[in-house]
Design a protein around this motif. Structure first.
Motif, PDB file in Angstrom:
ATOM      1  N   PHE A  14     -12.250   1.966   2.449  1.00 39.51           N
ATOM      2  CA  PHE A  14     -11.928   2.127   1.036  1.00 39.51           C
ATOM      3  C   PHE A  14     -13.179   2.450   0.221  1.00 39.51           C
ATOM      4  O   PHE A  14     -13.192   3.399  -0.577  1.00 39.51           O
ATOM      5  N   ILE A  15     -14.254   1.679   0.467  1.00 42.45           N
ATOM      6  CA  ILE A  15     -15.481   1.924  -0.293  1.00 42.45           C
ATOM      7  C   ILE A  15     -16.009   3.330  -0.014  1.00 42.45           C
ATOM      8  O   ILE A  15     -16.410   4.054  -0.930  1.00 42.45           O
ATOM      9  N   TRP A  31     -13.941   5.923  -1.722  1.00 42.51           N
ATOM     10  CA  TRP A  31     -14.197   5.846  -3.170  1.00 42.51           C
ATOM     11  C   TRP A  31     -15.504   6.558  -3.533  1.00 42.51           C
ATOM     12  O   TRP A  31     -15.549   7.394  -4.435  1.00 42.51           O
ATOM     13  N   VAL A  32     -16.584   6.206  -2.804  1.00 42.54           N
ATOM     14  CA  VAL A  32     -17.897   6.753  -3.165  1.00 42.54           C
ATOM     15  C   VAL A  32     -17.920   8.258  -2.937  1.00 42.54           C
ATOM     16  O   VAL A  32     -18.328   9.030  -3.815  1.00 42.54           O
ATOM     17  N   MET A  50       0.825  -1.197   0.000  1.00 44.85           N
ATOM     18  CA  MET A  50       0.000   0.000   0.000  1.00 44.85           C
ATOM     19  C   MET A  50       0.866   1.257   0.000  1.00 44.85           C
ATOM     20  O   MET A  50       0.594   2.216  -0.727  1.00 44.85           O
ATOM     21  N   THR A  76     -10.297 -10.325   1.680  1.00 46.58           N
ATOM     22  CA  THR A  76     -11.145  -9.214   2.095  1.00 46.58           C
ATOM     23  C   THR A  76     -12.333  -9.057   1.146  1.00 46.58           C
ATOM     24  O   THR A  76     -12.149  -8.912  -0.048  1.00 46.58           O
ATOM     25  N   ARG A  77     -13.531  -9.136   1.708  1.00 48.91           N
ATOM     26  CA  ARG A  77     -14.709  -8.939   0.861  1.00 48.91           C
ATOM     27  C   ARG A  77     -15.265  -7.523   0.999  1.00 48.91           C
ATOM     28  O   ARG A  77     -15.927  -7.028   0.101  1.00 48.91           O
ATOM     29  N   VAL A  78     -15.014  -6.922   2.128  1.00 47.12           N
ATOM     30  CA  VAL A  78     -15.516  -5.568   2.363  1.00 47.12           C
ATOM     31  C   VAL A  78     -14.421  -4.780   3.060  1.00 47.12           C
ATOM     32  O   VAL A  78     -13.731  -5.314   3.920  1.00 47.12           O
ATOM     33  N   ASN A  79     -14.249  -3.531   2.615  1.00 53.65           N
ATOM     34  CA  ASN A  79     -13.371  -2.630   3.334  1.00 53.65           C
ATOM     35  C   ASN A  79     -14.083  -1.292   3.360  1.00 53.65           C
ATOM     36  O   ASN A  79     -14.062  -0.541   2.390  1.00 53.65           O
ATOM     37  N   SER A  88     -15.764  10.063  -5.506  1.00 52.95           N
ATOM     38  CA  SER A  88     -16.297  10.154  -6.868  1.00 52.95           C
ATOM     39  C   SER A  88     -17.466  11.123  -6.931  1.00 52.95           C
ATOM     40  O   SER A  88     -17.637  11.844  -7.921  1.00 52.95           O
TER      41      SER A  88
END
Lengths: 626, 274
Positions: free
Chosen positions: B97-98, B101-102, B4, B91-94, B105
């Motif tokens: 980060f999400i 990102w949202v 990272m 990792t399925r959810v972070n 954007s």
């Protein structure tokens, strides 16, 4: 393969009727089409007789076309399998086996899928060769192979129409959708399999109609077929409307069939939360198609009537911009119909190839759904140069906002590849390339969505570059990825890794070399729809054309490789990618009714790692067949 | 974690390099015309400003995604001879980060909608509100299949032509021009009302406006450089909406000249009586 098909025949055919030799369906369809044309045209002459009128008038050509279409569909098998059963006779069943079953009416969604794929690929070649001819013309600033601008403009129109309505909308939707969706949801067949079998034969009818339309008189409107210009164009314009009518009807049937199949035929345990990504993509695209295709068909029928009967609907006496408004109301959702299956395909392939659970799956699905819902609210950005000032702000707003749900596809993909164990196979490489290309398509979208910049960029090669990056770069690259990914499923055979990567890299380099140039050309003042242009633009155009020829050759390499692998490639074990979705839980190629015993789903398909639950129980292996 | 940090450093460094390159490119021509060559009018300068700003916005986004693809391709690839076992990290959810990102954007989209879009449009709209005090030059533009016809009602010129008889557009520099755009065919014997949609585009001015049959539209702009088609082929009137077989040939030469040269030309044209 032949063995299985014949065993199906035993089940469905009735031994009562003696087995008569039948004319090959395609030949009979052509014969019936000719008869249909002559009969309907004669009827027009009879009803509207005048000694001066020609035997084939505008009206006669249109009526005759409908006669030919009905004859074509009856001849291909509609007579035995649809008309006769409706009158109480037994359906004779599908007798053709081996390769012949692809050349008649079929009710097996896998045969129909392959038919769609073959028609799409063939049309991709035709429309691609037209594009090569266009690029050859543009190597010089003066007329060369297109002596008159109208022949060039007609070529542009045919290229665009065929690429949009037969390749971009059809390959991943009618082709891969029909083949894969029932397998992926654990269904034995689709709901409207007969309608679906008829629908696919509308594609060659539409393609031939559009491709040969210039014989009736050149049309110069491009793929929009737009009024008021259409009014002063040749009679070929009518065959554009009719050809597109056939093609859109075909896609509409695909949409109705697949959306119903997805709603009602999912196997036990396949909840919405477990539905594979590609199926979500096809579902959203189907809904978009059901909403918008009737709209554009109505518009085209209005335009057809307007051109034949001079109703002055769409010219200076009526509403001159009306046609464009109706067209783009459909036209922008159309580009999402093209690209949503591609976005879904990325996240179908990535978890399998990276051996990692799909990241933020709900976001990936929501992205597709929100793109679908927003896509009807952005269309007027195609008309910034002629709209009211008050409309510019809302439409540029929605246009920019749609990049947010589109970005969710990237969010899921990036989150999945991070810290993964990536197997850099050809499909994976093509997905990464597709993400790169579509990113350029999306970022150049920021520039054209900005109204002050749009007033310069609109209708220049900048826009042409932008949408080729989204459609070829996004959809065609994903289509290729899907073809390599599912090859073992189609045929039980696989491709050659070296030639696969070689073809992918060739196409990627040639594609970027061609279409990045389009942005520069557009900024330099190269406008669209011109066969001749100011001399100062020639050097850039020349090199763009050279790159375009390499691109054409690159598609040829991939096509030959895929066909070779399909027919003669090395055999592979079942499920070579160790994927978890249902289509891999049966033999390759799948038997006639897909699964001997329907699988039951107990968990999502995209979970990897230690302790990840196995998604399927009761998956019966039909056993590898030779 | 090491990945990272490495990724973050690379992203910042390459983005900065990219911004530096883009800025150099933009400044390689006057008015920030760099890659955007149509800045010979006030509207073109607004468009160029928008284009340049969007380039700066696009660079870090482009670098982020492309670097992510390339970085993962190199760093997380299963190398030859290794077995392709399943990834350790699943990792399925972070949510962080999400969330970033949202929110990012949405913010970026709102930013570019406000500026350069809405702010640029405001300037474009303001430029259209011309008063008589500013003495705008009025040019009646008639588009027909396939010709541009320019008349100057204030100077008694019904159709401006050059010595070869071709239509020509003369404009004085730094004076607002109001183009009155109509699409019809004055020479047609009976069907003069009917024509098709054209688009009045001067690439060098960085702006276009569609000319729609049955409607009268206007476009107000101020040419800001003395130039001509001969000097800069971008400065030409070119039809930008497909209007049929003659579409590629539907262009006219443009001359932007000083006020006195324009007065002289107008006098000669009016006397020529064409």
């Amino acid at each position: 393969m032949a063995q299985r098909a014949s065993s199906v025949e035993v089940k469905t055919s009735t031994p009562v009727a003696p087995d008569r030799r039948m004319m090959p369906p395609v030949l009979r369809a052509l014969l019936f089409a000719a008869i249909g044309f002559v009969v309907l045209d004669a009827l027009v002459v009879l009803l509207d007789y005048s000694p001066q009128s020609p035997y084939i008038s505008q009206t006669g050509a249109v009526a005759g076309w409908f006669g030919a279409l009905v004859g074509w569909l009856l001849g291909i098998g509609g007579y035995e399998h649809i008309i006769k059963p409706m009158l109480g006779y037994d359906d004779p069943g599908y007798k053709q086996v081996g390769w012949r079953r692809f050349f008649q009416l079929a009710d097996d969604h896998k045969v129909i899928g392959v038919q769609y794929l073959v028609f799409s690929t063939g049309t991709f070649l035709i429309a691609g060769l037209v594009a090569m001819a266009m690029r050859f013309q543009l190597m010089s600033w003066q007329p060369t192979i297109f002596q008159y601008p109208q022949s060039y403009l007609n070529a542009v129109g045919i290229h665009g129409t065929l690429m949009m309505f037969t390749v971009a909308t059809v390959a991943m939707f009618g082709g891969l959708g029909n083949y894969m969706v029932p397998l992926m949801i654990g269904a034995k067949e689709t709901v409207f399999s007969k309608a679906s079998g008829i629908g696919v034969w509308l594609v060659p009818a539409g393609v031939l109609t559009v491709a040969f339309s210039p014989l009736l008189g050149a049309w110069t409107t491009g793929w929009r077929g737009y009024e008021p210009l259409a009014a002063s164009d040749g009679v070929g314009m009518l065959y554009y409307y009719l050809g597109v009518f056939a093609l859109t009807t075909s896609s509409l049937i695909v949409a109705l069939n697949l959306v119903t199949t997805i709603l009602f035929k999912r196997t036990k345990g396949l909840t919405w939360n477990r539905l594979p990504l590609f199926v979500w993509g096809i579902l959203t695209v189907s809904l978009l198609t059901v909403i918008w295709f009737p709209e554009i068909q109505t518009t085209f029928l209005l335009a057809l009537t307007d051109k034949m009967a001079l109703l002055n609907m769409f010219n200076g006496l009526g509403h001159a911009l009306g046609f464009s408004e109706f067209f783009w109301l459909f036209g922008h959702p159309e580009v999402y119909i093209v690209v949503v299956p591609a976005l879904a395909m990325w996240n179908e392939i990535i978890p399998v190839m990276t051996r990692k659970s799909l990241f933020a799956r709900p976001m990936a699905v929501l992205g597709l759904v929100f793109v679908m819902m927003l896509s009807g609210m952005v269309w007027a950005h195609h008309m910034f140069t002629n709209m009211r000032y008050s409309e510019m702000l809302p439409f540029s707003f929605f246009t920019e906002m749609i990049s947010i749900p589109t970005g969710f596809a990237y969010l899921a993909a990036i989150g999945t590849i991070w810290n993964s164990r990536m197997r850099l196979t050809t499909p994976m490489l093509l997905v990464l390339m597709s993400m790169f290309n579509f990113l350029i398509g999306g970022l150049t979208g920021l520039f054209v969505a900005d109204v002050p910049a749009n007033l310069q960029l609109h209708n220049t090669f900048f826009v042409v570059g932008h949408f080729h990056f989204t459609i070829i770069g996004g959809m065609v690259f994903s289509w290729m990825a899907a073809m390599y990914y599912w090859l073992p499923k189609f045929s039980g055979r696989t491709y050659n890794e070296f030639w696969g990567k070689f073809g992918a890299i060739w196409v990627f380099v040639a594609f970027n070399a061609t279409f990045l140039n389009f942005f520069v050309l557009g900024l330099h003042g190269m406008n669209r729809w011109v066969s001749v242009y100011p001399k100062y633009l020639q050097p850039e155009n020349f090199w763009t054309s050279i790159a375009a020829f390499f691109l054409g050759a690159g598609f040829g390499i991939n096509l030959i490789h895929i066909v070779w692998a399909w027919v003669k490639g090395p055999k592979v074990q079942e499920n070579p990618w160790q994927a978890k979705t249902l289509e891999w839980q049966t033999s390759s190629p799948p038997p006639r009714y897909n699964f001997e015993e329907l699988p039951v789903v107990v968990a999502g398909f995209y979970n990897y790692g230690e302790g990840a639950p196995e998604p399927v129980i009761v998956a019966k292996q039909v056993g590898t067949q030779a | 974690m090491a990945n990272m940090v490495l990724f973050g450093v690379l992203w910042v460094v390459i983005s900065l390099l990219g911004e530096w390159g883009v800025t150099a490119w933009i400044n390689s021509a006057p008015n920030g015309a760099g890659p955007y060559f149509g800045t010979a009018s006030n509207l073109g300068v607004i468009g160029a400003g928008a284009f340049d700003f969007l380039l700066w916005v696009a660079v870090p986004i482009f670098v982020f995604v492309v670097l992510m693809l390339v970085f993962s391709m190199i760093r997380f690839r299963v190398k030859k001879g290794e077995t392709a076992n399943e990834a350790k990290n699943q990792t399925r959810v972070n949510k962080t980060f999400i969330g970033i990102w949202v929110v990012a954007s949405i913010l970026v989209n709102i930013l570019i909608w406000l500026h350069p879009n809405a702010s640029g449009l405001e300037q474009v709209f303001a430029a259209q509100k011309i008063t008589a005090k500013e003495h705008p030059l009025i040019v009646d533009v008639t588009a027909r299949q396939w010709e541009w016809i320019f008349s100057y009602p204030q100077y008694g010129i019904s159709q401006a032509v050059n010595s070869q008889g071709n239509d020509v557009l003369y404009l004085p520099v730094n004076r607002p021009v109001k183009f009155v755009l109509q699409s019809f065919d004055p020479f047609h014997t009976y069907d003069y009302q009917i024509d098709v949609i054209h688009s009045f585009w001067i690439p060098g001015f960085g702006v276009k406006q569609d000319v729609v049959p049955g409607e009268t539209r206007t476009l107000v702009l101020t040419p800001t450089q003395i130039t001509s088609t001969e000097k800069n082929p971008m400065v030409r009137v070119q039809c930008a909406e497909d209007c049929g077989p003659g579409h590629p040939y539907m262009e006219a030469n443009v001359h932007v000249v000083s006020a006195s040269a324009f007065a002289q030309w107008a006098k000669a044209q009016a006397a020529g009586g064409s």
